[in-house]
Design a protein around this motif. Structure first.
Motif, PDB file in Angstrom:
ATOM      1  N   LEU A  89       6.640 -49.133   1.853  1.00 17.91           N
ATOM      2  CA  LEU A  89       5.539 -48.166   1.856  1.00 17.91           C
ATOM      3  C   LEU A  89       4.474 -48.579   0.841  1.00 17.91           C
ATOM      4  CD1 LEU A  89       7.674 -44.878   1.962  1.00 17.91           C
ATOM      5  CD2 LEU A  89       6.842 -46.282   3.874  1.00 17.91           C
ATOM      6  N   ILE A  90       3.222 -48.247   1.155  1.00 21.84           N
ATOM      7  CA  ILE A  90       2.102 -48.543   0.268  1.00 21.84           C
ATOM      8  C   ILE A  90       1.468 -47.227  -0.142  1.00 21.84           C
ATOM      9  CG2 ILE A  90      -0.130 -49.708   0.070  1.00 21.84           C
ATOM     10  CD1 ILE A  90       0.962 -51.645   2.293  1.00 21.84           C
ATOM     11  N   ASP A  91       1.646 -46.874  -1.382  1.00 19.29           N
ATOM     12  CA  ASP A  91       1.066 -45.642  -1.937  1.00 19.29           C
ATOM     13  C   ASP A  91      -0.360 -45.988  -2.351  1.00 19.29           C
ATOM     14  OD1 ASP A  91       0.277 -43.491  -3.484  1.00 19.29           O
ATOM     15  OD2 ASP A  91       2.252 -43.229  -4.426  1.00 19.29           O
ATOM     16  N   ALA A  92      -1.331 -45.512  -1.568  1.00 16.59           N
ATOM     17  CA  ALA A  92      -2.713 -45.964  -1.755  1.00 16.59           C
ATOM     18  C   ALA A  92      -3.452 -45.218  -2.862  1.00 16.59           C
ATOM     19  CB  ALA A  92      -3.484 -45.858  -0.445  1.00 16.59           C
ATOM     20  N   HIS A  93      -2.789 -44.256  -3.494  1.00 19.58           N
ATOM     21  CA  HIS A  93      -3.452 -43.556  -4.616  1.00 19.58           C
ATOM     22  C   HIS A  93      -2.392 -42.974  -5.532  1.00 19.58           C
ATOM     23  CE1 HIS A  93      -6.847 -40.869  -6.218  1.00 19.58           C
ATOM     24  NE2 HIS A  93      -5.776 -40.629  -6.973  1.00 19.58           N
ATOM     25  N   SER A  94      -2.228 -43.591  -6.709  1.00 17.63           N
ATOM     26  CA  SER A  94      -1.310 -43.000  -7.687  1.00 17.63           C
ATOM     27  C   SER A  94      -1.769 -43.358  -9.096  1.00 17.63           C
ATOM     28  CB  SER A  94       0.130 -43.453  -7.443  1.00 17.63           C
ATOM     29  OG  SER A  94       1.024 -42.613  -8.152  1.00 17.63           O
ATOM     30  N   HIS A  95      -1.032 -42.869 -10.064  1.00 15.86           N
ATOM     31  CA  HIS A  95      -1.253 -43.174 -11.481  1.00 15.86           C
ATOM     32  C   HIS A  95       0.127 -43.447 -12.035  1.00 15.86           C
ATOM     33  CE1 HIS A  95      -5.306 -41.373 -11.180  1.00 15.86           C
ATOM     34  NE2 HIS A  95      -4.714 -40.612 -10.300  1.00 15.86           N
ATOM     35  N   ILE A  96       0.278 -44.520 -12.785  1.00 16.02           N
ATOM     36  CA  ILE A  96       1.639 -44.883 -13.185  1.00 16.02           C
ATOM     37  C   ILE A  96       2.155 -44.006 -14.314  1.00 16.02           C
ATOM     38  CG2 ILE A  96       1.423 -47.238 -12.359  1.00 16.02           C
ATOM     39  CD1 ILE A  96       1.075 -48.168 -15.235  1.00 16.02           C
ATOM     40  N   SER A  97       1.268 -43.521 -15.208  1.00 16.50           N
ATOM     41  CA  SER A  97       1.762 -42.879 -16.437  1.00 16.50           C
ATOM     42  C   SER A  97       1.875 -41.368 -16.315  1.00 16.50           C
ATOM     43  CB  SER A  97       0.832 -43.212 -17.605  1.00 16.50           C
ATOM     44  OG  SER A  97      -0.419 -42.566 -17.420  1.00 16.50           O
ATOM     45  N   ILE A  98       1.265 -40.787 -15.277  1.00 17.36           N
ATOM     46  CA  ILE A  98       1.195 -39.315 -15.196  1.00 17.36           C
ATOM     47  C   ILE A  98       2.442 -38.746 -14.530  1.00 17.36           C
ATOM     48  CG2 ILE A  98      -0.039 -37.410 -14.062  1.00 17.36           C
ATOM     49  CD1 ILE A  98      -2.617 -38.951 -14.502  1.00 17.36           C
ATOM     50  N   VAL A  99       2.920 -37.615 -15.064  1.00 20.72           N
ATOM     51  CA  VAL A  99       3.919 -36.790 -14.391  1.00 20.72           C
ATOM     52  C   VAL A  99       3.275 -35.405 -14.237  1.00 20.72           C
ATOM     53  CG1 VAL A  99       6.230 -35.764 -14.496  1.00 20.72           C
ATOM     54  CG2 VAL A  99       5.824 -38.068 -15.442  1.00 20.72           C
ATOM     55  N   PRO A 100       2.778 -35.055 -13.031  1.00 18.68           N
ATOM     56  CA  PRO A 100       2.060 -33.786 -12.880  1.00 18.68           C
ATOM     57  C   PRO A 100       2.902 -32.581 -13.309  1.00 18.68           C
ATOM     58  CG  PRO A 100       1.798 -35.136 -10.923  1.00 18.68           C
ATOM     59  CD  PRO A 100       2.796 -35.832 -11.792  1.00 18.68           C
TER      60      PRO A 100
ATOM     61  N   VAL B 284      -3.220 -48.245  -8.141  1.00 17.81           N
ATOM     62  CA  VAL B 284      -3.327 -47.410  -9.341  1.00 17.81           C
ATOM     63  C   VAL B 284      -4.792 -47.005  -9.514  1.00 17.81           C
ATOM     64  CG1 VAL B 284      -2.755 -47.220 -11.773  1.00 17.81           C
ATOM     65  CG2 VAL B 284      -1.433 -48.759 -10.304  1.00 17.81           C
ATOM     66  N   MET B 285      -5.010 -45.691  -9.667  1.00 17.13           N
ATOM     67  CA  MET B 285      -6.363 -45.145  -9.577  1.00 17.13           C
ATOM     68  C   MET B 285      -6.896 -44.598 -10.896  1.00 17.13           C
ATOM     69  SD  MET B 285      -6.988 -46.051  -6.646  1.00 17.13           S
ATOM     70  CE  MET B 285      -8.448 -45.263  -5.994  1.00 17.13           C
ATOM     71  N   SER B 286      -6.575 -45.225 -11.958  1.00 20.04           N
ATOM     72  CA  SER B 286      -7.116 -45.084 -13.302  1.00 20.04           C
ATOM     73  C   SER B 286      -6.040 -44.810 -14.332  1.00 20.04           C
ATOM     74  CB  SER B 286      -8.238 -44.039 -13.445  1.00 20.04           C
ATOM     75  OG  SER B 286      -7.719 -42.739 -13.579  1.00 20.04           O
ATOM     76  N   GLU B 287      -6.098 -45.594 -15.382  1.00 15.96           N
ATOM     77  CA  GLU B 287      -5.231 -45.468 -16.562  1.00 15.96           C
ATOM     78  C   GLU B 287      -6.092 -45.801 -17.768  1.00 15.96           C
ATOM     79  OE1 GLU B 287      -2.094 -44.490 -16.545  1.00 15.96           O
ATOM     80  OE2 GLU B 287      -1.739 -44.588 -14.375  1.00 15.96           O
ATOM     81  N   GLU B 288      -5.718 -45.259 -18.911  1.00 21.50           N
ATOM     82  CA  GLU B 288      -6.371 -45.653 -20.158  1.00 21.50           C
ATOM     83  C   GLU B 288      -5.680 -46.910 -20.720  1.00 21.50           C
ATOM     84  OE1 GLU B 288      -9.017 -44.729 -21.656  1.00 21.50           O
ATOM     85  OE2 GLU B 288      -9.532 -42.889 -20.596  1.00 21.50           O
ATOM     86  N   SER B 289      -6.303 -47.528 -21.703  1.00 18.97           N
ATOM     87  CA  SER B 289      -5.717 -48.637 -22.480  1.00 18.97           C
ATOM     88  C   SER B 289      -5.343 -49.847 -21.627  1.00 18.97           C
ATOM     89  CB  SER B 289      -4.446 -48.188 -23.220  1.00 18.97           C
ATOM     90  OG  SER B 289      -4.618 -46.935 -23.810  1.00 18.97           O
ATOM     91  N   PHE B 290      -5.916 -49.958 -20.398  1.00 20.61           N
ATOM     92  CA  PHE B 290      -5.551 -51.065 -19.499  1.00 20.61           C
ATOM     93  C   PHE B 290      -4.047 -51.114 -19.281  1.00 20.61           C
ATOM     94  CE2 PHE B 290      -9.562 -52.247 -21.535  1.00 20.61           C
ATOM     95  CZ  PHE B 290     -10.363 -52.447 -20.413  1.00 20.61           C
ATOM     96  N   LEU B 291      -3.426 -49.916 -19.323  1.00 23.00           N
ATOM     97  CA  LEU B 291      -1.975 -49.817 -19.223  1.00 23.00           C
ATOM     98  C   LEU B 291      -1.448 -50.432 -17.930  1.00 23.00           C
ATOM     99  CD1 LEU B 291       0.338 -48.211 -20.807  1.00 23.00           C
ATOM    100  CD2 LEU B 291       0.146 -46.577 -18.939  1.00 23.00           C
ATOM    101  N   ASP B 292      -2.161 -50.182 -16.813  1.00 22.01           N
ATOM    102  CA  ASP B 292      -1.656 -50.664 -15.520  1.00 22.01           C
ATOM    103  C   ASP B 292      -1.592 -52.190 -15.478  1.00 22.01           C
ATOM    104  OD1 ASP B 292      -4.458 -50.349 -15.652  1.00 22.01           O
ATOM    105  OD2 ASP B 292      -4.683 -50.054 -13.487  1.00 22.01           O
TER     106      ASP B 292
END
Ligand SMILES: [Zn+2]
Length: 395
Positions: A60-71, A108-116
């Motif tokens: 599967l290809i998740d076309a919009h996520s953020h790696i560091s966030i847990v809603p 990945v659709m935005s992270e701070e600190s170039f984390l991704d």
């Protein structure tokens, strides 16, 4: 060494009908042949992966996520403002959950600190398990815009610099926040913070180096400006009108649906359910999505899927499409080949064919008959490596 993956049913996402008793041959992480077991020659000495009781399809290809966030932890912007270490630790757990729920690639659709970018390197180096990451680096947002944690970019020149710096660090695409969002209390979903010149600058900077821009846009002028100025994917689109969708079709813009974040109990509701300003916006967005999306999805507008950080919930995204009137076959295509096309990686992944990367998953059950079977992912292969089995041997 050749791997021969024996499949009970193979859905290859090329558009072909499913094949009963099929074989996928894999060499050095890439598919070398796909076909019926009766006519596909397995080379002597090949290692066999026996999935003859499984439904096999592309990862599967998740076309919009953020790696560091847990809603579910609430205050998503606050999470993005934390130091890099707590974020990286959350990302490690999140990405494991995504991977074993069947996501082999994530945009990945935005992270701070170039984390991704750092986490992508750790995954590619075998330090932690996770999906292949397509990285947006820092989101392009205005000082008073949605999604603003630390970075902000105001005016054409700052946007050009921000985008160029992201690319210099290794980003794959641009993410620009054009309208307000649900998870920040002070913005409204249709308010547009950027001007036409600003969004055009982001698109130009991306296209000049062969990349593209994606826009967070729920509706209103921010969505229309984005499409008119050549943004390639519209994220969320919860309040898109029939006219917006018609314009997107005309300009070949993708609609990236993100249902889990609004609809799933582990989404915004779990984390921010006690914040009345956020919950009121969300209830409204839910009503509009249920009213409008059955119509929008039937127009022929191209669509893909993303969990927006509700980790491991691509099966929920697919089940929601089916609930909104999309056929199970199209739900499978949306989560694989169409998401690959939206992310411009369809020459590498998204379908199972000779030359493509060997990213596949095995399901217990038949999701074409019952989409809920997508919850029963029993094996995940990425680049020809069965995930979880030989994480250590790989290094
Ligand atoms: Zn998002």
């Amino acid at each position: 060494m050749t791997l021969a993956v024996l499949c009970g049913t193979l859905f290859d996402s090329t558009g072909a009908d499913p094949i009963r008793d099929a074989v996928v041959l894999v060499q050095e992480g890439r598919i070398t042949a796909v076909g019926p077991a009766a006519t596909t020659v397995v080379p002597p000495g090949a290692e066999t992966v026996d999935l003859r009781d499984r439904f096999v399809m592309p990862g599967l290809i998740d076309a919009h996520s953020h790696i560091s966030i847990v809603p579910g932890l609430g205050d998503q912007i606050g999470q993005l403002r934390q130091a890099a270490v707590p974020q990286a630790l959350r990302a490690t757990a999140n990405l494991r959950r995504d991977l074993f729920a069947g996501t082999t690639t994530m945009r990945v659709m935005s992270e701070e600190s170039f984390l991704d970018l750092d986490v992508r390197e750790a995954i590619e180096g075998g330090v932690i398990p996770g999906p292949r990451l397509l990285c947006g680096a820092r989101g392009i947002t205005a000082s008073n815009g949605h999604g603003r944690a630390h970075s902000a970019f105001d005016g054409v020149d700052e946007i050009r610099r921000g985008v160029r710096e992201n690319f210099q660090r290794g980003a794959d695409h641009v993410k620009i926040f054009m309208t307000g969002g649900v998870a920040s209390a002070g913005t409204t979903l249709k308010a547009c913070v950027y001007t036409r010149d600003e969004v055009r600058a982001a698109v130009e900077e991306a296209e000049r180096v062969g990349k593209y821009a994606a826009a967070h846009a729920h509706g209103g002028p921010g969505l229309r400006l984005s499409v008119e100025e050549g943004v390639s994917t519209i994220e969320h689109g919860a309040l898109a009108t029939d006219e917006d969708i018609a314009l997107m079709k005309e300009r070949n813009a993708w609609l990236v649906c993100t249902f889990s974040i609004f609809l799933h109990p582990n989404g915004i509701e779990q984390g921010d359910g006690r914040n009345p300003a956020i919950m009121e916006k969300m209830r409204w967005a839910r009503r509009v999505v249920d009213e409008n999306f059955p119509r929008h999805l039937a127009t022929g507008v191209r669509f893909a899927l993303g969990t927006d950080a509700v980790h491991g919930q691509m099966p929920f995204e697919m089940a929601t499409l089916v609930r909104l009137g999309v056929s199970p076959k199209d739900a499978l295509l949306a989560a694989t080949r169409w998401s690959a096309e939206a992310c411009r990686v369809q020459d590498q992944i998204g379908s199972l064919a000779a030359g493509k990367r060997a990213d596949l998953i095995a399901i217990d059950g038949d999701p074409l008959k019952d989409i809920a079977a997508m919850r029963r992912v029993r094996l995940v292969m990425k680049d020809g490596v069965i995930q979880g089995r030989d994480d250590h041997e790989r290094r």
